[in-house]
Design a protein around this motif. Sequence first.
Motif, PDB file in Angstrom:
ATOM      1  N   TYR A  93       1.257  37.893  -9.058  1.00 17.82           N
ATOM      2  CA  TYR A  93       1.070  36.446  -8.867  1.00 17.82           C
ATOM      3  C   TYR A  93       2.404  35.705  -8.818  1.00 17.82           C
ATOM      4  N   VAL A  94       3.277  35.971  -9.768  1.00 12.18           N
ATOM      5  CA  VAL A  94       4.566  35.266  -9.802  1.00 12.18           C
ATOM      6  C   VAL A  94       5.372  35.576  -8.552  1.00 12.18           C
ATOM      7  N   GLU A  95       5.377  36.844  -8.134  1.00  7.50           N
ATOM      8  CA  GLU A  95       6.116  37.212  -6.924  1.00  7.50           C
ATOM      9  C   GLU A  95       5.578  36.460  -5.707  1.00  7.50           C
ATOM     10  N   ALA A  96       4.255  36.303  -5.644  1.00  5.12           N
ATOM     11  CA  ALA A  96       3.666  35.577  -4.525  1.00  5.12           C
ATOM     12  C   ALA A  96       4.088  34.115  -4.536  1.00  5.12           C
ATOM     13  N   LEU A  97       4.128  33.504  -5.713  1.00  3.48           N
ATOM     14  CA  LEU A  97       4.559  32.105  -5.799  1.00  3.48           C
ATOM     15  C   LEU A  97       6.030  31.964  -5.409  1.00  3.48           C
ATOM     16  N   LEU A  98       6.855  32.914  -5.845  1.00  5.66           N
ATOM     17  CA  LEU A  98       8.259  32.880  -5.452  1.00  5.66           C
ATOM     18  C   LEU A  98       8.404  32.985  -3.933  1.00  5.66           C
ATOM     19  N   ALA A  99       7.566  33.787  -3.316  1.00  5.74           N
ATOM     20  CA  ALA A  99       7.607  33.910  -1.856  1.00  5.74           C
ATOM     21  C   ALA A  99       7.225  32.597  -1.191  1.00  5.74           C
ATOM     22  N   VAL A 100       6.199  31.933  -1.716  1.00  2.56           N
ATOM     23  CA  VAL A 100       5.781  30.642  -1.170  1.00  2.56           C
ATOM     24  C   VAL A 100       6.916  29.621  -1.307  1.00  2.56           C
ATOM     25  N   CYS A 101       7.542  29.606  -2.475  1.00  2.00           N
ATOM     26  CA  CYS A 101       8.638  28.656  -2.708  1.00  2.00           C
ATOM     27  C   CYS A 101       9.772  28.855  -1.717  1.00  2.00           C
ATOM     28  N   ALA A 102      10.114  30.109  -1.467  1.00  2.00           N
ATOM     29  CA  ALA A 102      11.205  30.403  -0.534  1.00  2.00           C
ATOM     30  C   ALA A 102      10.820  30.054   0.899  1.00  2.00           C
TER      31      ALA A 102
END
Length: 338
Positions: free
Chosen positions: A63-72
């Motif tokens: 989940y956190v990795e997915a959010l980081l991807a969205v942010c980038a």
Amino acid sequence: MIAPNVLVTAASRRVALVRALQGALTRLTPLGQVIATDIDPFSPAVHLADAAQEVPRSDHPAYVEALLAVCATHDVGVLVPTIDDELEIIAAAAGRFADAGVVVMAPHVETARICRDKLLTAAHLERHGVRVAVTWSEADVRAQPPPPPLFIKPRTGRGSVGAYRVRSLEQLRFFLDYVPDPVVQEYLDGPEYTIDLFCDLEGRAVAAVPRERLVIRSGVTDRGRTVRSQVLIDLALRCAEVLQFRGAVNVQCRVVDGTPVIFEINPRFSGGIQLTIAAGADFAEWTIRVARGEVVTPCVGAFTDGLRMSSYESSLFLTDADARVLERADPTVAPERP
């Protein structure tokens, strides 16, 4: 300077919050956008945000990795989590988001852990001398049932799901088996209030706006009014002294014989935040400003007293093709910010 866009996670029905943030960005950063994430392409907020992206459930290991991807991908500088299930997860990863240039508007991880667990919340507040509903564990209640009336709810529940008034010992025995991982609280007989509290990045209280919850539907205020009560305001300020908050918080209590008694604290935006914002306490704008490092002058008590909100249902009409609104994120890869 942080990136211009704001990410609202688990956006779902948070239309009022998305619109408030969009309005704030229009004033502060005209080209800024509100990005929404969700698991359901037919959630209304994802169709009203400026962009939307699909991510796994918050209990997914990526989940956190997915959010980081969205942010980038979407040039996000401010992350606003909205549901209790994800607060501790996101708070624990605040350092990773900071390394990516994203400010997480969530409480300290220990505060998120305490507020998620209603038994821990009661124990923590009681230990610091804050009036809180007497709260028993399942084991204690089974060993020695307190006399009804009582209130039972999941220990880590949200949105009034699985929450019931208990009027008899027979009902208590039934609900102890029916409600998953329950806690039992004394029944508080009195008017119910949500106190919207906003704290800056250092945990300093900026504003506290009490709202009486006149009509409640599915745990969210349907009709309410702002109330300038110093007792309620002081209660919220005291909570900010004993817990490390950041951003929006809502303190839920009932006033019993003239004394407010807390039964729950949610360190996130409340479902009725639009009333507080309409009353002049612009939590949405402050969220963006403090994330950018600006100093917001405390204005506790500065809001329109007696402002009433009467909500109604509004609908979006979508087709199967509208499922494409959610771009699919790769939860295993977080692309670098350009």
